[in-house]
Write a protein that holds these residues in place. Structure first.
Motif, mmCIF file in Angstrom:
data_model
loop_
_atom_site.group_PDB
_atom_site.id
_atom_site.type_symbol
_atom_site.label_atom_id
_atom_site.label_comp_id
_atom_site.label_asym_id
_atom_site.label_seq_id
_atom_site.Cartn_x
_atom_site.Cartn_y
_atom_site.Cartn_z
ATOM 1 N N ASP A 187 35.536 49.224 30.417
ATOM 2 C CA ASP A 187 34.629 49.103 31.565
ATOM 3 C C ASP A 187 34.334 50.515 32.064
ATOM 4 O O ASP A 187 35.153 51.124 32.742
ATOM 5 C CB ASP A 187 35.302 48.266 32.663
ATOM 6 C CG ASP A 187 34.582 48.330 34.001
ATOM 7 O OD1 ASP A 187 33.360 48.531 33.997
ATOM 8 O OD2 ASP A 187 35.254 48.185 35.040
ATOM 9 N N GLU A 188 33.173 51.038 31.700
ATOM 10 C CA GLU A 188 32.846 52.413 32.061
ATOM 11 C C GLU A 188 32.076 52.513 33.373
ATOM 12 O O GLU A 188 31.743 53.604 33.818
ATOM 13 C CB GLU A 188 32.025 53.059 30.927
ATOM 14 C CG GLU A 188 32.742 53.078 29.577
ATOM 15 C CD GLU A 188 34.137 53.686 29.652
ATOM 16 O OE1 GLU A 188 34.297 54.721 30.333
ATOM 17 O OE2 GLU A 188 35.064 53.118 29.041
ATOM 18 N N VAL A 189 31.778 51.378 34.003
ATOM 19 C CA VAL A 189 30.974 51.376 35.220
ATOM 20 C C VAL A 189 31.824 51.116 36.457
ATOM 21 O O VAL A 189 31.625 51.728 37.509
ATOM 22 C CB VAL A 189 29.847 50.318 35.116
ATOM 23 C CG1 VAL A 189 29.089 50.194 36.428
ATOM 24 C CG2 VAL A 189 28.899 50.687 33.988
ATOM 25 N N GLY A 190 32.797 50.218 36.357
ATOM 26 C CA GLY A 190 33.600 49.845 37.511
ATOM 27 C C GLY A 190 33.170 48.510 38.072
ATOM 28 O O GLY A 190 32.785 48.405 39.240
ATOM 29 N N ARG A 191 33.221 47.457 37.236
ATOM 30 C CA ARG A 191 32.829 46.114 37.660
ATOM 31 C C ARG A 191 34.033 45.253 38.027
ATOM 32 O O ARG A 191 33.890 44.054 38.252
ATOM 33 C CB ARG A 191 32.031 45.420 36.552
ATOM 34 C CG ARG A 191 30.689 46.084 36.230
ATOM 35 C CD ARG A 191 29.906 45.287 35.217
ATOM 36 N NE ARG A 191 28.551 45.812 35.044
ATOM 37 C CZ ARG A 191 28.173 46.610 34.056
ATOM 38 N NH1 ARG A 191 29.059 46.974 33.128
ATOM 39 N NH2 ARG A 191 26.930 47.043 33.980
ATOM 40 N N ALA A 192 35.193 45.828 38.059
ATOM 41 C CA ALA A 192 36.412 45.059 38.302
ATOM 42 C C ALA A 192 36.670 44.873 39.793
ATOM 43 O O ALA A 192 36.393 45.759 40.604
ATOM 44 C CB ALA A 192 37.604 45.766 37.664
ATOM 45 N N THR A 193 37.196 43.710 40.136
ATOM 46 C CA THR A 193 37.717 43.485 41.476
ATOM 47 C C THR A 193 38.966 42.623 41.349
ATOM 48 O O THR A 193 39.279 42.126 40.261
ATOM 49 C CB THR A 193 36.676 42.834 42.404
ATOM 50 O OG1 THR A 193 37.188 42.830 43.748
ATOM 51 C CG2 THR A 193 36.366 41.398 41.975
ATOM 52 N N SER A 194 39.699 42.459 42.440
ATOM 53 C CA SER A 194 40.996 41.787 42.343
ATOM 54 C C SER A 194 41.463 41.294 43.703
ATOM 55 O O SER A 194 41.146 41.891 44.737
ATOM 56 C CB SER A 194 42.037 42.766 41.774
ATOM 57 O OG SER A 194 43.323 42.198 41.751
ATOM 58 N N CYS A 195 42.231 40.205 43.666
ATOM 59 C CA CYS A 195 42.923 39.709 44.863
ATOM 60 C C CYS A 195 44.363 40.224 44.905
ATOM 61 O O CYS A 195 45.131 39.850 45.798
ATOM 62 C CB CYS A 195 42.965 38.187 44.878
ATOM 63 S SG CYS A 195 41.374 37.385 44.790
ATOM 64 N N GLY A 196 44.754 41.023 43.919
ATOM 65 C CA GLY A 196 46.148 41.442 43.789
ATOM 66 C C GLY A 196 46.718 40.949 42.473
ATOM 67 O O GLY A 196 45.976 40.621 41.532
ATOM 68 N N PRO A 197 48.021 40.833 42.360
ATOM 69 C CA PRO A 197 48.634 40.456 41.083
ATOM 70 C C PRO A 197 48.392 39.012 40.674
ATOM 71 O O PRO A 197 48.566 38.662 39.507
ATOM 72 C CB PRO A 197 50.124 40.714 41.316
ATOM 73 C CG PRO A 197 50.311 40.603 42.788
ATOM 74 C CD PRO A 197 49.049 41.132 43.385
ATOM 75 N N ARG A 198 47.968 38.170 41.607
ATOM 76 C CA ARG A 198 47.851 36.739 41.337
ATOM 77 C C ARG A 198 46.411 36.241 41.420
ATOM 78 O O ARG A 198 46.166 35.103 41.839
ATOM 79 C CB ARG A 198 48.715 35.966 42.334
ATOM 80 C CG ARG A 198 50.206 36.163 42.185
ATOM 81 C CD ARG A 198 50.723 35.463 40.954
ATOM 82 N NE ARG A 198 52.167 35.249 40.989
ATOM 83 C CZ ARG A 198 52.854 34.682 40.019
ATOM 84 N NH1 ARG A 198 52.238 34.271 38.930
ATOM 85 N NH2 ARG A 198 54.154 34.520 40.107
ATOM 86 N N THR A 199 45.457 37.023 40.993
ATOM 87 C CA THR A 199 44.056 36.613 41.104
ATOM 88 C C THR A 199 43.803 35.264 40.435
ATOM 89 O O THR A 199 43.186 34.366 41.026
ATOM 90 C CB THR A 199 43.136 37.675 40.483
ATOM 91 O OG1 THR A 199 43.325 38.926 41.166
ATOM 92 C CG2 THR A 199 41.679 37.262 40.591
ATOM 93 N N SER A 200 44.255 35.112 39.195
ATOM 94 C CA SER A 200 43.954 33.858 38.487
ATOM 95 C C SER A 200 44.691 32.678 39.098
ATOM 96 O O SER A 200 44.168 31.557 39.111
ATOM 97 C CB SER A 200 44.276 33.981 36.996
ATOM 98 O OG SER A 200 45.650 34.221 36.777
ATOM 99 N N ARG A 201 45.887 32.901 39.608
ATOM 100 C CA ARG A 201 46.607 31.796 40.268
ATOM 101 C C ARG A 201 45.876 31.375 41.545
ATOM 102 O O ARG A 201 45.786 30.176 41.854
ATOM 103 C CB ARG A 201 48.043 32.192 40.585
ATOM 104 C CG ARG A 201 48.888 31.049 41.142
ATOM 105 C CD ARG A 201 50.354 31.427 41.269
ATOM 106 N NE ARG A 201 51.164 30.366 41.854
ATOM 107 C CZ ARG A 201 51.722 29.376 41.158
ATOM 108 N NH1 ARG A 201 51.540 29.305 39.851
ATOM 109 N NH2 ARG A 201 52.457 28.460 41.765
ATOM 110 N N LEU A 202 45.354 32.350 42.277
ATOM 111 C CA LEU A 202 44.573 32.026 43.465
ATOM 112 C C LEU A 202 43.293 31.282 43.095
ATOM 113 O O LEU A 202 42.852 30.380 43.814
ATOM 114 C CB LEU A 202 44.248 33.305 44.239
ATOM 115 C CG LEU A 202 45.428 33.907 45.011
ATOM 116 C CD1 LEU A 202 45.160 35.362 45.362
ATOM 117 C CD2 LEU A 202 45.707 33.101 46.280
#
Length: 694
Positions: free
Chosen positions: A157-172
């Motif tokens: 990812d050379e643009v910066g399209r990532a975001t996150s809720c923390g370590p448990r994003t998928s569980r959330l």
């Protein structure tokens, strides 16, 4: 983080409680089939799997008025509910600053090759809708004061399209989708393992009519294995990836996926040569990816031999302390192993070094209370002596603390809290880890609506082979949401799941039950334990990050012998729960043969190193270098450009695995829609290409 975050907020992002399942519906009937008193359940559509992708499909079907049920081996026990990383990534179109370009995003998603161009665009353009709907359901994605989503850079990812809720994003994600599914009244059948897809017809007319499952709650004196029949003309396979395929794995225990189940039903698979491997803690303890801030904190990495002596082994690979420390940092956003990053003293030289230490019988650790030791003859570690990209990142993050544990606590305190939940305090003791299998990029071959080659059978999430050689971190979570929605839209548009199926399929079901019972034999010498040991050792030792033609061919011969032996002699079991595992390990052995067949086919046809695997060859063009000299044993082939433009298809023909190739589907970037011209096609459903579904 420059602001102290209260403990209760950290706890809410780490300890994610899941909703209680509703009571299960009773069967519509009980019929004696093949000597078994089998309960019958009926539905318009059966979703196999209760992870984020399967839940999305079920929610979208229910919203559209379709009759849908979810069957799950273990609700909230799969990969999306139980896996993660330091700040687990969701990769979507950028909604901050100047927005995004969907076509450019699609090019980035498919940049690794062997991916359908139209699929990449579908994932890109669908990502904004998916993120918005998750936020609507309550997913706590972080924002700036003006509403822009906070972003960062992840792997590929050379643009910066990532975001996150923390370590448990998928569980959330699972949590908010599960709450919505329960609110909508979607029936769940837990402790329910799909063991056979039932079909009728021949050739292109073959289609799904139901699924046989084994259910703990349906075990009775007249049905000791709990075999149940789900009658439905539509199924969505969403059971995740084949986590049990490898011994060295970061998947949660018990993740079998559905590749073997699909193969037995005549479903075609694709891109089985493509996986992801990276550093993490193994599932024998707490399986977790060590990406992001875990390595961006730049801890000391070392190994311990059988006599307890420490080895500063990375100093044998990198030429300076600066080079060593900078590449440890880069594992944060270059987390998956990639063959070409072994060259030029790149970050995957870290993976190779760790792999070699583990293979030599040494245990490898991260110590967050020590900075990296210096390379012999060089200056000691200093935050001022790092590569420019590393200094820039740490400077912007304000991570100028003296010790790795303090840098980690500053950048991501949740990363520390998470391990504490599993009684591992990385602030006090070193953390043992290894190179593990983490994700299957290949899977069931689908079109842009999630349809497989078997009518009525769809696949979403990791079960679907929508990814190419590489993918941006977090793209899999997005793909599961996009295709879960698109599959639901297509199923609903066809109208085949509006009400529960009424067909009489007892003849097919009786034959299927008889096959299952014949494959489970108490007197067989093949046990679940022995099959597991053979499959996992073979895949980890011969089909991991380092492969060669001779080893893969030999492994394939052994895999074929095992599947033939299973067909001839069945699998032993002593209790009902073990019988379920017996069927799953039969499927896993078949999946192993399929992966090795594809890999052997690829290598024999000149396949080179790409993505997850280095194809080692004494005549290879690429030679990794280390401080100690050339690594001749790891000389590898380059990838052929032609192989980037095609995909390997795997299907089961009788008892034989058949292989072929097809070109990647294209996408015309110059094509333009026109509202008045194209609106009618949407209004009357022409966009769903329903004519091919019979």
């Amino acid at each position: 983080m420059t602001i102290d975050v209260p403990q209760d907020i950290l706890d809410a992002l780490t300890d994610v409680d899941m909703p209680r399942l509703p009571p299960e519906a009773v069967p519509s009937d009980v019929v004696r089939l093949a000597g078994v008193e089998a309960p019958i359940y009926r539905a318009g559509c059966v979703v196999v799997g209760s992870g984020a992708a399967g839940l999305r499909a079920a929610v979208e079907l229910k919203r559209r008025g379709d009759d849908v049920v979810i069957v799950s081996q273990s609700a909230w026990g799969g990969t999306s509910a139980c896996s993660g990383s330091d700040k687990q990534t969701l990769h979507t179109a950028n909604t901050a600053d100047q927005g995004d370009d969907y076509k450019a995003m699609a090019r980035a998603i498919r940049s690794g090759g062997a991916m359908d161009e139209d699929t990449a665009y579908v994932e890109a353009v669908g990502s904004s809708r998916m993120m918005a709907s998750l936020q609507f359901l309550g997913l706590p994605l972080p924002q700036d004061p003006l509403g822009g989503t906070l972003r960062y850079q992840t792997d590929h990812d050379e643009v910066g399209r990532a975001t996150s809720c923390g370590p448990r994003t998928s569980r959330l994600m699972v949590k908010v989708l599960a709450e919505e599914a329960i609110r909508l009244g979607v029936p769940f059948y837990n402790q329910t393992t799909a063991v056979k897809i039932l079909t009728v017809g021949e050739g292109a007319d073959r289609h799904v009519v139901g699924i046989l499952a084994m259910r703990a709650s349906d075990r009775t004196e007249g049905n000791p294995l709990g075999i149940a029949l789900f009658v439905s003309g539509v199924i969505v396979l969403a059971a995740g990836g084949p986590g049990e395929l490898y011994r060295d794995s970061v998947y949660p225990n018990g993740c079998f996926g559905s590749l073997g189940l699909a193969l037995e039903a005549g479903v075609e698979l694709v891109n089985l040569t493509e996986s992801q491997f990276g550093i993490g803690t193994r599932r024998e303890g707490f399986p977790w990816n060590l990406s992001g801030t875990y390595v961006q904190a730049i801890p000391h990495i070392y190994s311990v031999d059988s006599e307890g002596a420490e080895h500063h082994f990375l100093a044998e690979y990198y030429r300076s302390t600066r080079e060593l420390a900078s590449n440890v940092f880069r594992k944060g956003y270059q987390w998956p192993f990639h063959a070409t990053r072994m060259l030029d003293f790149g970050s995957s030289l870290v993976d190779l070094a760790i792999f070699r230490e583990t293979a030599a019988g040494r245990r490898v650790f991260m110590d967050f209370n020590r900075n990296p030791l210096s390379v012999l003859g060089d200056l000691p570690f200093s935050l001022e002596r790092l590569d420019e990209d590393v200094r820039d990142y740490l400077g912007k993050a304000g991570a100028d603390q003296d010790m790795p544990i303090d840098r980690l606590k500053h950048m991501n305190p949740l990363a520390i809290e998470l391990y504490r939940r599993y009684k591992i305090d990385i602030a006090e003791e070193p953390l043992e880890f290894a190179v593990n299998n983490q994700h299957m990029n290949g899977g069931i071959m689908v079109d842009t609506w999630g349809r497989s080659n078997l009518k009525g059978c769809y696949a979403v999430g990791e079960a679907a082979g929508t990814h190419g050689v590489t993918r941006p971190g977090g793209a899999a979570l997005n793909a599961g949401q996009v295709f879960g929605t698109r599959a639901a839209e297509h199923i609903s548009a066809n109208g085949r799941a509006k009400r529960a199926a009424t067909e009489d399929i007892t003849a097919m079901a009786e034959a299927g039950i008889a096959e299952i019972l014949a494959a489970l034999r108490a007197d067989s010498l093949l046990t679940v334990k022995s099959i597991r040991s053979q499959v996992q050792a073979r895949m980890s030792d011969k089909a991991g990050i380092l492969c060669d033609q001779e080893s893969v061919s030999g492994a394939l011969i052994e895999a074929r012998k095992l599947t033939a032996e299973i067909r001839d002699n069945g699998v032993a079991y002593s209790r009902a729960a073990e019988a379920v595992r017996g069927v799953q390990w039969r499927h896993m052995a078949l999946a192993s043969e399929a992966v090795l067949s594809a890999l052997d086919f690829f290598i024999r046809n000149g396949g080179g190193s790409r993505g997850a695997r280095a194809i080692c060859d004494a005549e290879g063009e690429s030679l990794p270098l280390a401080r100690s000299g050339p690594l001749q044993d790891y000389r590898f082939r380059k990838e052929r450009e032609a192989h980037r433009k095609e995909q390997i298809i795997v299907r089961l023909d009788g008892d034989e695995i058949r292989l072929s190739t097809r070109p990647n589907r294209s996408f015309d970037e110059n094509a333009r829609s026109f509202f008045e011209r194209d609106w009618p096609a949407w209004l009357i459903g022409l966009i769903y290409d329903r004519g091919t579904d019979g």
